[in-house]
Design an enzyme around this catalytic site. Structure first.
Site, PDB file in Angstrom:
ATOM      1  N   ASP A   1       3.211  -9.425  -4.208  1.00  0.00           N
ATOM      2  CA  ASP A   1       3.285  -8.381  -3.145  1.00  0.00           C
ATOM      3  C   ASP A   1       2.952  -9.005  -1.442  1.00  0.00           C
ATOM      4  OD1 ASP A   1       3.484  -4.983  -1.825  1.00  0.00           O
ATOM      5  OD2 ASP A   1       3.049  -4.719  -2.956  1.00  0.00           O
TER       6      ASP A   1
ATOM      7  N   HIS B   1       1.952  -2.639   2.582  1.00  0.00           N
ATOM      8  CA  HIS B   1       2.350  -2.189   1.942  1.00  0.00           C
ATOM      9  C   HIS B   1       1.431  -2.817   0.308  1.00  0.00           C
ATOM     10  CE1 HIS B   1       4.713  -2.564  -2.048  1.00  0.00           C
ATOM     11  NE2 HIS B   1       5.311  -1.200  -1.123  1.00  0.00           N
TER      12      HIS B   1
ATOM     13  N   SER C   1       6.433   2.420  -5.168  1.00  0.00           N
ATOM     14  CA  SER C   1       5.532   1.318  -5.170  1.00  0.00           C
ATOM     15  C   SER C   1       4.138   2.003  -5.518  1.00  0.00           C
ATOM     16  CB  SER C   1       5.847   0.782  -3.524  1.00  0.00           C
ATOM     17  OG  SER C   1       6.928   0.014  -3.743  1.00  0.00           O
TER      18      SER C   1
END
Length: 759
Positions: free
Chosen positions: A148, A219, A539
């Site tokens: 990520d 994220h 996600s």
């Protein structure tokens, strides 16, 4: 969305023992009682008088005790806004009498509600008493590798409180870099590495803004804390979803591999990160990203995940956020592909009209704003709220906005003189994002007539209203629904395998975020920050599945990656919390097809004991590749080592079925062969139940499978004869293997779909 205003309170059960009509053991409980106000007799001046009379009229029940006194009744609250009814301390007998009263709707025991942040662990039925959490020791010592944007190591989700020593088998490191040293890793966050040679090579004239494993996007921090974050008390997103945060596998270890940068992301870096994760010894890889428009042999995730699969690693990936049929990425036969669905949680505001009527709507305005007794402003000339000019004459009050796009309307409203707004829409996207930068509430078209009737009726007193914020309601129905944004199959890279595999919570998931960056706003000039944010996307769904895979790895270390995927698929639930088939919000809430949700909502506790599994070997995947008209070099790109194409076959031993047709196809027959392994404890027998897709005939032979002992294997064939009704027709059904004793049901979805062009 219909049903979002309906929310059952969690309640504490108190045990009672009855003898005849008398309460022998146990205390009274407080109850929530819903009433139909239209039944209120005219003799009563107000609902309060009616409810009080109703409670006082209940037949008393004597308590079997020394004093023989009557147990006192007590009216706690009366309600007339969020609901009609009351709460009261009652006995079970009195509740039974109450059920016969005019206007009674329902009653249930009350308790203090404690919300636990994402709430998704409750929605997935994970609990400390039984099932997958205790069986896996909460994922203890399982290592989740997250590919990520990096991690914010100071986040409390990565505290190592309660963690034991790092497993000796771990080979990873904590790599130093900009604003990052080795002391930031611990027994929870056991490894951090970063890979940027690709992005530097593609941007030779740029300097990386954060040249380390530290997250500057948020994220990676969010996904990794969702999968394996530790317990964090007091987590909240500006008053919404307040409670204790925890990852799906709270005792698992987390290792971060940063491959995405503010300056871009390159396939080479993604490959390097996955490769290193395999080398370091992770058990599960979670990757919430994908590459669109590439064949399997050019897809870095497909290539690297093949090696991970050969090493026994469960590879969990997101389906993508492109909505439409055939837009799915990561449709890779050897990975777990995860779609996104909603949660039974509703972030609410209460709109109270001047006539006393209350409407529960949706809001995520990030503050305890005071919108009290303000005039309602409604005029057809500006009700679309679609421009600054249209709203230029609006004065001080609450504007009603209809017939427009919410995200545009809220921008225009924030530039007007209005104090707040009421938005009327059923657009599912409105309820999937947390950007609510102006005081207001969204109500559906079902409730709109009540509002508009009050706002347009001529009275002596002009219409006015109040709005309250920061409410979190649990138990909304129906849930889940397939998220509008989730990408749908068939997979363009290989449509011959039904993808996605399963659906997991992905809408407004609360998890850790990086500090110092805007996570919400008020108007156009005020930015707000929060250490936890509510974010939507596949996600967010992927790390839920990754966490469940980690729990299953902990509970069943002997299972292969394919066995874990199979267990999650064949026990997934196609029904929502109303016991109806899950609906698809993108297609006007029609019944969702497996192209949108796979086998259904993942059910962790059922996956712990699936009964039968569909196992697959690396050679089976090679045989599949050999049937795909790839060159030997293209196949070698994926396998990385010499292979044999002795038995090329597109018929992979997969826990689902898809039959594809072209525009020229009218009637066709397709045969599949499958082998299942008994992972139950004893000899057993299963019989098949078939729900054929509309217009198809499905035959399963044999229709009974007999297993002599644990790990026995049995094979069957499934034949679909189908006729397409039109070139875009998608039909679906399932087969269910039901154990004779009823303990296990093993379900596989079937889809008949038009062909998607192969890359």
């Amino acid at each position: 969305m219909e049903g979002t205003k309906m929310f059952p309170l969690l309640f504490l059960f108190t045990r009672f023992l009855f003898y005849g009509n008398h309460l022998v053991l146990g205390e009274r409980s407080s109850y929530i009682v819903h009433m139909d106000k239209s039944f209120m007799p005219k003799a009563f001046v107000s609902h309060k008088d009616w409810y009080s009379f109703t409670v006082n009229s209940l037949r008393s029940v004597k308590q079997k005790s020394k004093d023989q006194h009557l147990i006192p009744r007590s009216l706690i609250y009366t309600y007339d806004y969020a609901m009609h009814g009351f709460s009261a301390v009652l006995s079970v007998d009195e509740v039974e009498v109450l059920k016969k009263s005019p206007g009674f709707v329902s009653a249930y025991r009350d308790r203090n509600v404690t919300l636990d942040t994402t709430h998704t662990f409750e929605f997935l039925s994970l609990n400390p008493a039984t099932g997958l959490w205790p069986a896996s020791d909460y994922g203890k010592d399982v290592i989740i590798g997250v590919i990520d944007t990096g991690v914010w190591p100071e986040s409390l989700s990565f505290s190592d409180d309660g963690m034991t020593e790092v497993p000796a088998r771990w080979k990873g490191i904590c790599e130093e870099g900009q604003d990052f040293d080795t002391s930031l890793c611990n027994k929870k966050l056991i490894g951090v590495r970063y890979f940027n040679k690709g992005v530097i090579g593609g941007n030779p004239n740029k300097t990386l803004s954060m040249n380390s494993g530290r997250d500057t996007e948020g994220h990676g921090t969010h996904t990794s804390s969702t999968a394996g974050g530790n317990y964090v008390e007091g987590a909240t997103f500006f008053g919404y979803a307040s409670g204790t945060a925890r990852g799906i596998a709270p005792r698992a270890r987390v290792a971060m591999y940063k491959v995405l940068w503010a300056e871009g992301g390159q396939a080479s870096d993604v490959l390097a990160g996955i490769d290193q994760a395999v080398a370091d010894g992770v058990d599960v890889i979670s990757i919430s990203m994908g590459f669109d428009g590439f064949p399997l042999y050019q897809d870095p995730i497909a290539i690297a995940s093949f090696g991970a699969m050969e090493n026994g690693i469960v590879f969990s990936s997101s389906a993508g956020n492109e909505k439409s049929i055939g837009s799915l990425h990561n449709g890779i036969p050897w990975v777990l592909t995860v779609a996104a669905g909603s949660i039974d949680r509703f972030f609410a505001g209460t709109l109270t009209l001047g006539n006393g009527i209350s409407i529960t709507g949706w809001t995520m305005f990030p503050g305890p704003a005071l919108v009290s007794n303000l005039p309602i402003l409604y005029n057809k000339t500006f009700s679309s709220c679609n421009s600054t000019d249209a709203l230029s004459e609006v004065g001080h009050g609450i504007v009603i906005c209809e017939n427009g796009f919410f995200f545009d309307q809220v921008n225009y409203i924030s530039q007007s003189n209005a104090v707040a707004a009421i938005f009327i829409t059923d657009d599912p996207e409105t309820f999937e994002f947390s950007n609510f930068k102006y005081p207001g509430v969204v109500i559906g078209t079902k409730d709109a007539p009540i509002l508009l009737d009050y706002a347009t009726t001529k009275n002596v007193t002009p219409p006015y209203a109040s709005i309250s914020f920061q409410q979190t309601l649990i138990g909304s129905k129906p849930a889940p629904v397939v998220a509008s944004y989730t990408s749908r199959g068939p997979a363009p890279s290989y449509p011959g395998i039904l993808k996605p595999d399963i659906m997991a919570p992905g809408t407004l998931v609360l998890a850790s975020w990086i500090p110092g960056t805007p996570t919400a706003s008020i108007g156009s000039n005020i930015a707000l920050t929060s250490n936890f944010v509510a974010v939507s996307g596949t996600s967010m769904a992927c790390p839920h599945a990754s966490g469940i895979a980690a729990l299953l790895r902990g509970a069943h270390p002997e299972w292969s990656a394919a066995a874990i995927r199979s267990a999650m698929m064949t026990t997934a639930n196609p029904l929502d919390n109303t016991q109806e088939y899950i609906k698809d919000s993108f297609f006007d809430y029609e019944i969702a097809t497996p192209l949108a949700m796979g086998a259904g909502k993942v059910d962790p506790n059922q996956a712990l004991d699936p009964g039968l599994i569909y196992d697959t070997t690396p050679q089976d995947y090679v045989n599949l590749l050999c049937s795909m008209n790839f060159t030997m070099g293209q196949i070698l790109t994926i396998t990385r080592s010499p292979f044999k194409c002795s038995s090329p076959s597109p018929d992979l031993n997969y826990p689902s079925f898809i039959a594809l047709y072209t525009n020229k196809t009218t009637t066709s027959v397709q045969e599949f062969h499958r082998t299942v392994t008994n992972v139950g404890d004893d000899a057993t027998t299963y019989k098949v139940q078939v729900i054929a897709p509309k217009g198809s005939v499905v035959v399963v032979e044999p229709d009974t499978l007999v297993f002599g002992q644990k790990y026995d294997e049995q094979s069957y064939s499934l034949t679909i004869e189908y006729t397409r009704s039109d070139a875009r027709s998608i039909t679906f059904g399932s087969i269910i293997w039901v154990e004779e004793n009823g303990k296990h049901t093993v379900r596989s979805p079937i889809v008949v779909s038009p062909m998607i062009p192969v890359w």
